[in-house]
Design an enzyme around this catalytic site. Structure first.
Site, short mmCIF file in Angstrom:
data_model
loop_
_atom_site.label_atom_id
_atom_site.label_comp_id
_atom_site.label_asym_id
_atom_site.label_seq_id
_atom_site.Cartn_x
_atom_site.Cartn_y
_atom_site.Cartn_z
N HIS A 262 28.82 40.45 47.81
CA HIS A 262 27.39 40.67 48.07
C HIS A 262 26.59 39.93 47.02
CE1 HIS A 262 23.60 42.74 48.83
NE2 HIS A 262 24.12 43.04 50.00
N ASP A 315 29.23 46.09 55.76
CA ASP A 315 29.82 45.66 57.03
C ASP A 315 31.30 45.93 57.14
OD1 ASP A 315 27.63 44.74 58.42
OD2 ASP A 315 27.64 42.80 57.43
N1 ACO Z 1 36.10 36.65 49.93
C1 ACO Z 1 36.64 35.86 48.98
N2 ACO Z 1 35.91 35.31 47.98
C2 ACO Z 1 34.60 35.59 47.94
C3 ACO Z 1 33.99 36.42 48.90
C4 ACO Z 1 34.80 36.97 49.91
N3 ACO Z 1 34.27 37.74 50.85
N4 ACO Z 1 32.67 36.51 48.61
C5 ACO Z 1 32.46 35.77 47.52
N5 ACO Z 1 33.63 35.19 47.12
C6 ACO Z 1 33.82 34.29 45.97
C7 ACO Z 1 33.36 32.89 46.36
O1 ACO Z 1 34.41 32.13 46.90
C8 ACO Z 1 32.87 32.36 45.03
O2 ACO Z 1 34.01 31.96 44.30
P1 ACO Z 1 33.93 30.69 43.31
O3 ACO Z 1 32.94 31.09 42.25
O4 ACO Z 1 35.34 30.53 42.82
O5 ACO Z 1 33.45 29.54 44.17
C9 ACO Z 1 32.29 33.59 44.33
O6 ACO Z 1 32.94 34.72 44.93
C10 ACO Z 1 30.78 33.73 44.50
O7 ACO Z 1 30.49 33.61 45.88
P2 ACO Z 1 29.09 33.08 46.42
O8 ACO Z 1 29.23 32.64 47.85
O9 ACO Z 1 28.55 32.09 45.44
O10 ACO Z 1 28.22 34.40 46.33
P3 ACO Z 1 26.89 34.62 47.09
O11 ACO Z 1 26.16 35.67 46.35
O12 ACO Z 1 26.19 33.33 47.33
O13 ACO Z 1 27.36 35.15 48.54
C11 ACO Z 1 28.04 36.53 50.31
C12 ACO Z 1 27.32 36.46 48.95
C13 ACO Z 1 27.46 35.45 51.26
C14 ACO Z 1 27.79 37.89 50.94
C15 ACO Z 1 29.55 36.28 50.09
O14 ACO Z 1 30.07 37.30 49.26
C16 ACO Z 1 30.33 36.22 51.39
O15 ACO Z 1 30.44 35.14 51.99
N6 ACO Z 1 30.90 37.37 51.87
C17 ACO Z 1 31.58 37.42 53.12
C18 ACO Z 1 30.57 37.62 54.26
C19 ACO Z 1 30.00 39.01 54.29
O16 ACO Z 1 30.71 40.01 54.20
N7 ACO Z 1 28.66 39.08 54.46
C20 ACO Z 1 27.95 40.35 54.57
C21 ACO Z 1 27.13 40.60 53.34
S1 ACO Z 1 26.33 42.18 53.45
C22 ACO Z 1 25.07 41.89 54.51
O17 ACO Z 1 24.54 40.82 54.63
C23 ACO Z 1 24.61 42.99 55.32
#
Ligand code: ACO
Length: 379
Positions: A262, A315
């Protein structure tokens, strides 16, 4: 605009856009308040209509005020016949696309569409919340060759939604589960869809347009669409023993586990805490504990990621609950929408209170002052 050094915050990470009195989120502690009240208290003790009233009017309602909200919502759920005809015409599309199209069409029949006064916005927000449920349920039935069920005159939003899906009054525990689910999804500060709705409102457009913007933004798998992806993942995993290997292979190939991570929470999302326990209980009640067990094993496999602040989000368990309620996966994000419309509405109210058009900058990094080449001379 400069082409030199600027402070660039991609994705607007950690940028404050305005002040709010609606939601407080402490991402380190995993704490969420609506109007100062803890989400745990609201989920345990309130109905969704109480939360709508709290969000839109700023205070927990008295019994009389709550009755007024219940009665306003219950008597404003009907959808004009031409909008149902549009649903019929586009019934092959994803339910979120159908909902976006139908809410857009609703504006043509709402006499208050251009009225941005406080009360008109509150009423439109409640009206569209109820009408959206009618649209989602009607589409669910139309694409199965069934006749839509007219909204119930007295049931609350959650019970009425299940009633319109299946044509019979729901089990009270399942209606309450849906009610809690709507409460947990109601509002979440400047998330992507609320921000998008605010951008639309900031141009002094109308609430229907802001809600349509919100729907389009919520649909994506990185936002509201994650619950659908989580359940698809659970179905692919098939049984609890496969979860660990599945997660390892997914992460090794650079994939993301949907329902984890998140932008703001770096601890457990407090909404996931509620849904986890409710998914477990519902699975046992329905004689299908396997979905919970699969997700529990995915959570175990993701434990090393906690060090990096990656925990289950709202979610992650929501999808298992909907699946156990026999709701198809492509309805998961529309259901999120049915809870979130009051949140978008209150964000629009706040935006319009001290409006300034939202218009950030992009730093230009392309070529400059190129000599123009006429069409016939381009190779
Ligand atoms: N699985 C594995 N690795 C993850 C995940 C995940 N679900 N989420 C983040 N990471 C890792 C990324 O790969 C990244 O790693 P790195 O630094 O080695 O490149 C690091 O954590 C940071 O991730 P970002 O994408 O930069 O974080 P951001 O804050 O931009 O994204 C997001 C947040 C989009 C929710 C992300 O965690 C994600 O894609 N999650 C999966 C989708 C999801 O569940 N979305 C629902 C969110 S809740 C809602 O909207 C109601």
């Amino acid at each position: 605009m400069t082409t030199g050094e600027v402070e660039l915050r991609r994705g607007l990470k950690d940028v404050y856009l305005d002040r709010t009195e609606v939601s407080f989120i402490d991402g380190q502690l995993g704490k969420l308040l609506y109007r100062g009240y803890n989400i745990h208290d609201l989920a345990e003790h309130c109905s969704f209509e109480e939360v709508i009233s709290l969000l839109l009017y700023g205070k927990l309602p008295t019994k009389d005020q709550l009755n007024q909200t219940l009665s306003f919502c219950a008597s404003n759920r009907a959808v004009p016949a031409p909008v149902l005809q549009i649903v019929e015409m586009v019934k092959q599309a994803h339910p979120m696309d159908v909902l976006r199209t139908a809410v857009s069409a609703l504006s043509a029949f709402d006499p208050a569409v251009e009225d941005n006064s406080l009360d008109a916005l509150r009423h439109k927000g409640m009206r569209v919340t109820g009408q959206a449920a009618t649209i989602v349920a009607a589409h669910f039935r139309i694409r199965r060759g069934l006749t839509p069920v007219a909204p119930h005159p007295t049931l609350n939003h959650a019970a009425n939604f299940l009633y319109m899906l299946y044509g019979k009054e729901p089990d009270p525990d399942e209606a309450r589960l849906m009610d809690v689910d709507f409460i947990l999804h109601a509002e979440h500060s400047s998330n992507a869809s609320a921000f998008a709705a605010r951008v639309t409102a900031s141009t002094l457009s109308d609430l229907h347009s802001a809600i349509v913007t919100g729907i389009g933004t919520l649909k994506g798998p990185l936002h509201g669409g994650a619950a659908e992806s989580v359940m698809k993942m659970a179905l692919e995993i098939g049984k609890p023993a496969n979860a660990e290997r599945y997660v390892k292979e997914l992460l090794d190939s650079g994939g993301r586990v949907m329902g984890f991570g998140h932008r703001v929470y770096k601890a457990e999302d407090p909404r996931a805490t509620h849904l986890r326990e409710r998914a477990r209980r519902l699975g046992e009640k329905r004689g299908h504990p396997e979905w919970y067990l699969i997700l529990e094993n995915v959570e175990k496999a993701m434990e090393p990621y906690r060090r990096r602040g990656i925990y289950p989000n709202v979610d992650f368990y929501a999808g298992a609950i909907y699946h156990l309620l026999a709701i198809p996966e492509d309805l998961f994000v529309p259901i999120f929408t049915l809870g979130r419309i009051p949140g978008w509405t209150v964000q629009v109210l706040e935006q319009l209170e001290h409006n300034v058009i939202i218009r950030p900058l992009l730093q230009y990094v392309g070529p400059m002052d190129l000599p123009f080449v006429p069409l016939e001379e381009r190779g």
